[in-house]
Design a protein around this motif. Structure first.
Motif, PDB file in Angstrom:
ATOM      1  N   UNK A  43      15.107 -50.115  57.140  1.00  0.00           N
ATOM      2  CA  UNK A  43      14.217 -49.412  56.208  1.00  0.00           C
ATOM      3  C   UNK A  43      13.451 -50.423  55.355  1.00  0.00           C
ATOM      4  N   UNK A  44      14.152 -51.421  54.849  1.00  0.00           N
ATOM      5  CA  UNK A  44      13.487 -52.438  54.033  1.00  0.00           C
ATOM      6  C   UNK A  44      12.408 -53.159  54.825  1.00  0.00           C
ATOM      7  N   UNK A  45      12.690 -53.476  56.075  1.00  0.00           N
ATOM      8  CA  UNK A  45      11.665 -54.141  56.888  1.00  0.00           C
ATOM      9  C   UNK A  45      10.498 -53.188  57.160  1.00  0.00           C
ATOM     10  N   UNK A  46      10.783 -51.895  57.340  1.00  0.00           N
ATOM     11  CA  UNK A  46       9.723 -50.914  57.557  1.00  0.00           C
ATOM     12  C   UNK A  46       8.857 -50.780  56.303  1.00  0.00           C
ATOM     13  N   UNK A  47       9.474 -50.763  55.143  1.00  0.00           N
ATOM     14  CA  UNK A  47       8.713 -50.679  53.895  1.00  0.00           C
ATOM     15  C   UNK A  47       7.817 -51.910  53.728  1.00  0.00           C
ATOM     16  N   UNK A  48       8.328 -53.058  54.143  1.00  0.00           N
ATOM     17  CA  UNK A  48       7.550 -54.298  54.118  1.00  0.00           C
ATOM     18  C   UNK A  48       6.335 -54.150  55.041  1.00  0.00           C
ATOM     19  N   UNK A  49       6.574 -53.645  56.246  1.00  0.00           N
ATOM     20  CA  UNK A  49       5.506 -53.425  57.212  1.00  0.00           C
ATOM     21  C   UNK A  49       4.472 -52.441  56.657  1.00  0.00           C
ATOM     22  N   UNK A  54      -0.846 -51.122  54.592  1.00  0.00           N
ATOM     23  CA  UNK A  54      -1.663 -50.500  53.543  1.00  0.00           C
ATOM     24  C   UNK A  54      -2.683 -51.474  52.961  1.00  0.00           C
ATOM     25  N   UNK A  55      -2.398 -52.755  53.067  1.00  0.00           N
ATOM     26  CA  UNK A  55      -3.303 -53.781  52.541  1.00  0.00           C
ATOM     27  C   UNK A  55      -4.191 -54.373  53.640  1.00  0.00           C
ATOM     28  N   UNK A  56      -4.199 -53.711  54.805  1.00  0.00           N
ATOM     29  CA  UNK A  56      -5.061 -54.155  55.891  1.00  0.00           C
ATOM     30  C   UNK A  56      -4.495 -55.298  56.711  1.00  0.00           C
ATOM     31  N   UNK A  57      -3.222 -55.609  56.529  1.00  0.00           N
ATOM     32  CA  UNK A  57      -2.567 -56.670  57.299  1.00  0.00           C
ATOM     33  C   UNK A  57      -1.875 -56.020  58.487  1.00  0.00           C
ATOM     34  N   UNK A  58      -2.286 -56.384  59.681  1.00  0.00           N
ATOM     35  CA  UNK A  58      -1.671 -55.813  60.876  1.00  0.00           C
ATOM     36  C   UNK A  58      -0.286 -56.414  61.061  1.00  0.00           C
ATOM     37  N   UNK A  59       0.699 -55.542  61.124  1.00  0.00           N
ATOM     38  CA  UNK A  59       2.069 -55.980  61.318  1.00  0.00           C
ATOM     39  C   UNK A  59       2.811 -54.860  62.030  1.00  0.00           C
ATOM     40  N   UNK A  60       3.443 -55.183  63.123  1.00  0.00           N
ATOM     41  CA  UNK A  60       4.218 -54.205  63.862  1.00  0.00           C
ATOM     42  C   UNK A  60       5.671 -54.179  63.415  1.00  0.00           C
ATOM     43  N   UNK A  61       6.391 -53.204  63.937  1.00  0.00           N
ATOM     44  CA  UNK A  61       7.795 -52.998  63.581  1.00  0.00           C
ATOM     45  C   UNK A  61       8.642 -54.232  63.888  1.00  0.00           C
ATOM     46  N   UNK A  62       8.499 -54.773  65.083  1.00  0.00           N
ATOM     47  CA  UNK A  62       9.324 -55.923  65.474  1.00  0.00           C
ATOM     48  C   UNK A  62       8.997 -57.154  64.631  1.00  0.00           C
ATOM     49  N   UNK A  63       7.723 -57.380  64.365  1.00  0.00           N
ATOM     50  CA  UNK A  63       7.316 -58.514  63.534  1.00  0.00           C
ATOM     51  C   UNK A  63       7.891 -58.385  62.122  1.00  0.00           C
TER      52      UNK A  63
END
Length: 103
Positions: A43-49, A54-63
């Motif tokens: 969950x913490x990693x998902x919230x980070x993602x 939300x800030x326009x930074x592309x980041x996937x779940x695994x990353x």
């Protein structure tokens, strides 16, 4: 609006929580965290993602997970994850639905 100092303190507290979960208490299982608190390391990693996205930074779940965990999920599981008993798995289904599934 938070002051820069408040933002820095919040970030420091988050980094300490991350250290606690990833270095100090690797014995605490995600399933136990979810069952007791309604959130876990994933969950913490998902919230980070989500914050990055939300800030326009592309980041996937695994990353996001690899950034949070400091290793791949496969490495984490091999090093720290234990098998969960059926009753924990059932409790997890409920906790997940109550805390993540309703999103």
């Amino acid at each position: 609006m938070p002051t820069q100092t408040e933002i820095e303190l919040q970030a420091a507290a988050f980094r300490r929580l991350q250290q606690h979960l990833m270095q100090d208490r690797t014995d605490v299982q995600n399933i136990d965290m979810m069952n007791l608190t309604g959130f876990c390391r994933n969950c913490l990693s998902r919230w980070y993602q989500e914050a990055a996205n939300e800030r326009g930074i592309e980041m996937g779940k695994q990353e996001a997970r690899e950034l949070f965990y400091g290793m791949t999920m496969d490495e984490w599981k091999a090093n720290y994850q234990t098998d969960a008993k059926p009753e924990k798995q059932e409790a997890f289904k409920v906790a997940f639905e109550e805390n993540v599934g309703k999103r």
